[in-house]
Design a protein around this motif. Structure first.
Motif, PDB file in Angstrom:
ATOM      1  N   ARG A   6     -41.261   5.328 -10.180  1.00  0.00           N
ATOM      2  CA  ARG A   6     -41.184   4.032  -9.474  1.00  0.00           C
ATOM      3  C   ARG A   6     -40.301   4.149  -8.232  1.00  0.00           C
ATOM      4  NH1 ARG A   6     -41.447   1.956 -14.717  1.00  0.00           N
ATOM      5  NH2 ARG A   6     -39.202   2.001 -14.984  1.00  0.00           N
ATOM      6  N   TRP A   7     -39.183   4.878  -8.376  1.00  0.00           N
ATOM      7  CA  TRP A   7     -38.270   5.086  -7.237  1.00  0.00           C
ATOM      8  C   TRP A   7     -39.015   5.783  -6.100  1.00  0.00           C
ATOM      9  CZ3 TRP A   7     -36.553   9.140  -4.334  1.00  0.00           C
ATOM     10  CH2 TRP A   7     -35.427   8.917  -3.544  1.00  0.00           C
ATOM     11  N   LEU A   8     -39.768   6.817  -6.447  1.00  0.00           N
ATOM     12  CA  LEU A   8     -40.494   7.599  -5.453  1.00  0.00           C
ATOM     13  C   LEU A   8     -41.601   6.761  -4.798  1.00  0.00           C
ATOM     14  CD1 LEU A   8     -40.961  10.339  -4.117  1.00  0.00           C
ATOM     15  CD2 LEU A   8     -42.227  11.077  -6.132  1.00  0.00           C
ATOM     16  N   SER A   9     -42.277   5.954  -5.596  1.00  0.00           N
ATOM     17  CA  SER A   9     -43.328   5.089  -5.055  1.00  0.00           C
ATOM     18  C   SER A   9     -42.745   4.109  -4.037  1.00  0.00           C
ATOM     19  CB  SER A   9     -43.986   4.270  -6.174  1.00  0.00           C
ATOM     20  OG  SER A   9     -44.449   5.114  -7.179  1.00  0.00           O
ATOM     21  N   ARG A  10     -41.625   3.524  -4.409  1.00  0.00           N
ATOM     22  CA  ARG A  10     -40.975   2.566  -3.507  1.00  0.00           C
ATOM     23  C   ARG A  10     -40.552   3.247  -2.205  1.00  0.00           C
ATOM     24  NH1 ARG A  10     -38.499  -2.212  -5.502  1.00  0.00           N
ATOM     25  NH2 ARG A  10     -36.799  -1.834  -4.052  1.00  0.00           N
ATOM     26  N   LEU A  11     -40.027   4.466  -2.341  1.00  0.00           N
ATOM     27  CA  LEU A  11     -39.581   5.226  -1.163  1.00  0.00           C
ATOM     28  C   LEU A  11     -40.749   5.449  -0.206  1.00  0.00           C
ATOM     29  CD1 LEU A  11     -37.245   7.088   0.114  1.00  0.00           C
ATOM     30  CD2 LEU A  11     -38.474   8.968  -0.973  1.00  0.00           C
ATOM     31  N   VAL A  12     -41.888   5.881  -0.770  1.00  0.00           N
ATOM     32  CA  VAL A  12     -43.046   6.232   0.055  1.00  0.00           C
ATOM     33  C   VAL A  12     -43.648   4.991   0.719  1.00  0.00           C
ATOM     34  CG1 VAL A  12     -45.421   7.084  -0.128  1.00  0.00           C
ATOM     35  CG2 VAL A  12     -43.567   8.359  -1.183  1.00  0.00           C
ATOM     36  N   LEU A  13     -43.642   3.861  -0.001  1.00  0.00           N
ATOM     37  CA  LEU A  13     -44.285   2.658   0.531  1.00  0.00           C
ATOM     38  C   LEU A  13     -43.368   1.837   1.450  1.00  0.00           C
ATOM     39  CD1 LEU A  13     -46.170   1.554  -2.718  1.00  0.00           C
ATOM     40  CD2 LEU A  13     -47.224   2.440  -0.634  1.00  0.00           C
ATOM     41  N   CYS A  14     -42.062   2.099   1.377  1.00  0.00           N
ATOM     42  CA  CYS A  14     -41.089   1.295   2.140  1.00  0.00           C
ATOM     43  C   CYS A  14     -41.214   1.528   3.652  1.00  0.00           C
ATOM     44  CB  CYS A  14     -39.672   1.642   1.674  1.00  0.00           C
ATOM     45  SG  CYS A  14     -38.378   0.804   2.587  1.00  0.00           S
ATOM     46  N   ASP A  15     -40.983   0.460   4.443  1.00  0.00           N
ATOM     47  CA  ASP A  15     -41.057   0.563   5.907  1.00  0.00           C
ATOM     48  C   ASP A  15     -39.841   1.272   6.497  1.00  0.00           C
ATOM     49  OD1 ASP A  15     -43.432  -0.778   5.952  1.00  0.00           O
ATOM     50  OD2 ASP A  15     -42.504  -2.766   6.189  1.00  0.00           O
ATOM     51  N   SER A  16     -38.672   1.076   5.915  1.00  0.00           N
ATOM     52  CA  SER A  16     -37.476   1.716   6.483  1.00  0.00           C
ATOM     53  C   SER A  16     -36.567   2.234   5.376  1.00  0.00           C
ATOM     54  CB  SER A  16     -36.717   0.744   7.391  1.00  0.00           C
ATOM     55  OG  SER A  16     -36.571  -0.513   6.741  1.00  0.00           O
ATOM     56  N   PRO A  17     -36.976   3.334   4.721  1.00  0.00           N
ATOM     57  CA  PRO A  17     -36.207   3.856   3.592  1.00  0.00           C
ATOM     58  C   PRO A  17     -34.839   4.401   4.004  1.00  0.00           C
ATOM     59  CG  PRO A  17     -38.037   5.328   4.119  1.00  0.00           C
ATOM     60  CD  PRO A  17     -38.196   4.126   4.972  1.00  0.00           C
ATOM     61  N   ALA A  18     -33.907   4.286   3.092  1.00  0.00           N
ATOM     62  CA  ALA A  18     -32.569   4.837   3.300  1.00  0.00           C
ATOM     63  C   ALA A  18     -32.375   5.951   2.272  1.00  0.00           C
ATOM     64  CB  ALA A  18     -31.536   3.737   3.104  1.00  0.00           C
ATOM     65  N   GLU A  19     -31.229   6.616   2.353  1.00  0.00           N
ATOM     66  CA  GLU A  19     -31.021   7.775   1.480  1.00  0.00           C
ATOM     67  C   GLU A  19     -31.019   7.389  -0.002  1.00  0.00           C
ATOM     68  OE1 GLU A  19     -28.666  11.945   1.601  1.00  0.00           O
ATOM     69  OE2 GLU A  19     -28.447  10.477   3.184  1.00  0.00           O
ATOM     70  N   LEU A  20     -30.622   6.178  -0.274  1.00  0.00           N
ATOM     71  CA  LEU A  20     -30.577   5.746  -1.671  1.00  0.00           C
ATOM     72  C   LEU A  20     -31.939   5.232  -2.143  1.00  0.00           C
ATOM     73  CD1 LEU A  20     -27.114   3.980  -1.660  1.00  0.00           C
ATOM     74  CD2 LEU A  20     -27.691   6.187  -2.676  1.00  0.00           C
ATOM     75  N   GLY A  21     -32.947   5.387  -1.304  1.00  0.00           N
ATOM     76  CA  GLY A  21     -34.291   4.966  -1.694  1.00  0.00           C
ATOM     77  C   GLY A  21     -34.805   3.872  -0.772  1.00  0.00           C
ATOM     78  N   ALA A  22     -35.732   3.093  -1.318  1.00  0.00           N
ATOM     79  CA  ALA A  22     -36.357   2.041  -0.512  1.00  0.00           C
ATOM     80  C   ALA A  22     -35.314   1.010  -0.077  1.00  0.00           C
ATOM     81  CB  ALA A  22     -37.438   1.368  -1.346  1.00  0.00           C
ATOM     82  N   CYS A  23     -35.606   0.305   1.044  1.00  0.00           N
ATOM     83  CA  CYS A  23     -34.618  -0.635   1.600  1.00  0.00           C
ATOM     84  C   CYS A  23     -34.451  -1.883   0.727  1.00  0.00           C
ATOM     85  CB  CYS A  23     -34.998  -1.023   3.020  1.00  0.00           C
ATOM     86  SG  CYS A  23     -36.410  -2.163   3.118  1.00  0.00           S
ATOM     87  N   GLY A  24     -35.494  -2.269   0.012  1.00  0.00           N
ATOM     88  CA  GLY A  24     -35.413  -3.457  -0.835  1.00  0.00           C
ATOM     89  C   GLY A  24     -35.621  -4.758  -0.078  1.00  0.00           C
ATOM     90  N   GLN A  25     -35.802  -4.665   1.244  1.00  0.00           N
ATOM     91  CA  GLN A  25     -35.896  -5.871   2.070  1.00  0.00           C
ATOM     92  C   GLN A  25     -37.276  -6.074   2.685  1.00  0.00           C
ATOM     93  OE1 GLN A  25     -33.088  -7.777   2.365  1.00  0.00           O
ATOM     94  NE2 GLN A  25     -32.042  -6.299   1.053  1.00  0.00           N
ATOM     95  N   CYS A  26     -37.931  -4.975   3.036  1.00  0.00           N
ATOM     96  CA  CYS A  26     -39.184  -5.103   3.798  1.00  0.00           C
ATOM     97  C   CYS A  26     -40.294  -5.708   2.932  1.00  0.00           C
ATOM     98  CB  CYS A  26     -39.606  -3.734   4.350  1.00  0.00           C
ATOM     99  SG  CYS A  26     -40.176  -2.597   3.083  1.00  0.00           S
ATOM    100  N   ARG A  27     -41.406  -6.018   3.588  1.00  0.00           N
ATOM    101  CA  ARG A  27     -42.507  -6.657   2.880  1.00  0.00           C
ATOM    102  C   ARG A  27     -43.049  -5.766   1.751  1.00  0.00           C
ATOM    103  NH1 ARG A  27     -46.579 -10.064   2.377  1.00  0.00           N
ATOM    104  NH2 ARG A  27     -48.677  -9.221   2.362  1.00  0.00           N
ATOM    105  N   ASN A  28     -43.118  -4.462   2.042  1.00  0.00           N
ATOM    106  CA  ASN A  28     -43.621  -3.532   1.017  1.00  0.00           C
ATOM    107  C   ASN A  28     -42.708  -3.514  -0.214  1.00  0.00           C
ATOM    108  OD1 ASN A  28     -46.108  -2.329   1.958  1.00  0.00           O
ATOM    109  ND2 ASN A  28     -44.903  -1.470   3.633  1.00  0.00           N
ATOM    110  N   CYS A  29     -41.399  -3.532   0.031  1.00  0.00           N
ATOM    111  CA  CYS A  29     -40.445  -3.542  -1.088  1.00  0.00           C
ATOM    112  C   CYS A  29     -40.582  -4.842  -1.884  1.00  0.00           C
ATOM    113  CB  CYS A  29     -39.011  -3.380  -0.588  1.00  0.00           C
ATOM    114  SG  CYS A  29     -38.619  -1.682  -0.155  1.00  0.00           S
ATOM    115  N   GLN A  30     -40.744  -5.948  -1.151  1.00  0.00           N
ATOM    116  CA  GLN A  30     -40.874  -7.248  -1.842  1.00  0.00           C
ATOM    117  C   GLN A  30     -42.129  -7.289  -2.710  1.00  0.00           C
ATOM    118  OE1 GLN A  30     -40.544 -10.115   1.316  1.00  0.00           O
ATOM    119  NE2 GLN A  30     -38.324  -9.841   1.489  1.00  0.00           N
ATOM    120  N   LEU A  31     -43.221  -6.730  -2.164  1.00  0.00           N
ATOM    121  CA  LEU A  31     -44.462  -6.694  -2.939  1.00  0.00           C
ATOM    122  C   LEU A  31     -44.299  -5.819  -4.184  1.00  0.00           C
ATOM    123  CD1 LEU A  31     -47.080  -6.393  -0.046  1.00  0.00           C
ATOM    124  CD2 LEU A  31     -46.906  -8.277  -1.675  1.00  0.00           C
TER     125      LEU A  31
END
Ligand SMILES: [Zn+2]
Length: 326
Positions: free
Chosen positions: A42-67
Motif C-alpha cells: 500500500r505504501w508503494l502504491s501510494r508513492l507511485v500514484l502520488c503527485d508530489s511524493p516525499a522521502e517518507l512516502g506519498a504526500c497525503g495531500q494531493c488528489r491521488n492521495c485523497q482518492l
C-alpha cells in the motif's frame, strides 16, 4: 499505522528507484507472513500514484492521495482470490490486463496477493503483461514462498526479499505503536507465533481472537451446528481463523507444560477457551495443534474447505469432551 523500522530500508530503496525514474514494472515482495508486506504494498502504491511524493512516502495531500485514502482511486486495483476460493482465476487476470491496457495519463497500480494463488492459467495470462508492460503500470506481487511461484513469473519481477525482524525489534515497535507495555507486546507476539500482524490484532481488542475462542468453546460444549460453523469459517478469513486457533492451542499447551515465553505475563486474554483447555493435557493439546496444521495442508488440495474445517471442528469437539466430563 506507521512504517515499522524493519521496512524502512525497503521504503528508501523504492523511493530512490522512483526518484531516479527506475521503478521496475513488476515488483515481487517476498517474505514470511505477518511482517507487513501488504502494508508495504500500500505504501508503494501510494508513492507511485502520488503527485508530489516525499522521502517518507506519498504526500497525503494531493488528489491521488485523497482518492487512495478514500479507497476510491480508479487506478489502484487489488487482485486476490474471490471469497471462499483459493486461487486467482484466469478471468480475474484477464480483467486486470484489459484494465491495464486502457490509455490513461498517469500511473496504474495492480496488487496481486498472494502470488501463490495464481494457477498455471492465470500465471500464463499474467506473463503477457509482464513481457509487454503498459507504460506507467506497476504490478506488485505479494508472496511468501519462492518455491510455490512459477519461475517464468519470478524471472520477470524485481524480487525484493523481506525477512522477519528480531523478536526484540518487533516487541519494541508493537509497544510503541500501540502504546502497550513491552510484556504485553511480548505476550501477544508469543501467542501469535511471531506473526506481527496477528500480534497487532490480539493487542487491538482482538475481535478475531475472541470470536475464534468463542466458536471453539461453543463447539466443545456441543451447543452449535458444526457444519454451519465450518461453512462460516470457510467463507471468510479462514487462514486467519486457523492461525488464531493454532496460536490459542500453542498458548494453552505452554500453560499445560508450565512453560511461559520470555516476557509473558500469564494473565491471558481472558478467553473462555483458556478455562476449557485448562482440563486438557499437553499430549491432547499437541494433537489438536497438529490437526490444525494437517487441515491447513489439506486445504491446498481440491477438497471443499468447509468439509476439511468441519472434520477439524469435530475432532476438536471429540477431544474436548473428556475434559468437560472430568
Ligand atoms: Zn500525494
Amino acid at each position: 499505522m506507521s512504517i515499522p523500522p524493519w521496512l524502512e530500508s525497503s521504503c528508501q530503496h523504492f523511493y530512490r528507484m522512483a526518484l531516479a525514474g527506475r521503478m521496475p514494472h513488476a515488483v515481487m515482495l517476498l517474505g514470511p507472513d505477518g511482517l507487513g508486506k501488504r502494508g508495504l504494498s500500500r505504501w508503494l502504491s501510494r508513492l507511485v500514484l502520488c503527485d508530489s511524493p516525499a522521502e517518507l512516502g506519498a504526500c497525503g495531500q494531493c488528489r491521488n492521495c485523497q482518492l487512495q485514502d478514500a479507497g476510491t482511486h480508479p487506478d489502484y486495483f487489488v487482485c486476490e482470490p474471490a471469497a471462499g476460493k483459493k486461487q486467482i482465476g484466469v478471468d480475474q487476470i484477464r480483467e486486470l490486463i484489459s484494465g491495464s491496457s486502457l490509455t490513461g495519463s498517469g500511473h496504474r497500480v495492480f496488487v496481486i496477493v498472494p502470488a501463490e494463488a495464481l494457477n498455471p492459467n492465470s500465471a500464463n495470462a499474467l506473463l503477457k503483461t509482464l513481457e509487454e508492460p503498459t507504460p506507467g503500470t506497476l504490478l506488485i506481487l505479494v508472496a511468501q514462498m519462492r518455491s510455490a511461484l512459477p519461475a517464468t513469473i519470478l524471472s520477470r519481477c524485481h524480487v525484493h526479499p523481506l525477512t522477519r525482524p528480531s523478536a526484540d525489534q518487533a516487541v519494541d515497535w508493537l509497544s510503541k505503536d500501540l502504546q502497550v507495555s513491552r510484556p504485553e507486546a511480548a505476550s501477544a507476539l508469543a501467542t501469535a507465533e511471531g506473526r506481527i500482524d496477528l500480534a497487532r490484532e490480539i493487542l487491538q481488542g482482538a475481535e478475531g481472537l475472541d470470536q475464534v475462542a468463542q466458536d471453539l468453546a461453543r463447539a466443545a460444549e456441543g451447543q452449535v451446528d458444526l457444519s454451519e460453523m465450518a461453512a462460516r469459517w470457510a467463507d471468510e478469513s479462514l487462514d486467519a481463523r486457523l492461525s488464531i486457533m493454532s496460536a490459542l492451542l500453542t498458548r494453552s499447551a505452554w500453560m499445560a507444560a508450565g512453560v511461559r515465553s520470555a516476557g509473558e505475563t500469564g494473565d491471558g486474554n481472558g478467553s473462555g477457551l483458556e478455562r476449557l483447555t485448562a482440563g486438557m493435557d499437553l499430549a491432547t493439546l499437541t494433537d489438536c495443534y497438529r490437526q490444525v496444521n494437517r487441515c491447513r495442508s489439506r486445504l491446498k488440495g481440491s477438497l471443499r474447505p468447509e468439509l476439511q474445517v468441519e472434520e477439524l471442528l469435530l475432532n476438536w469437539q471429540d477431544r474436548c469432551h473428556p475434559a468437560l466430563v472430568e
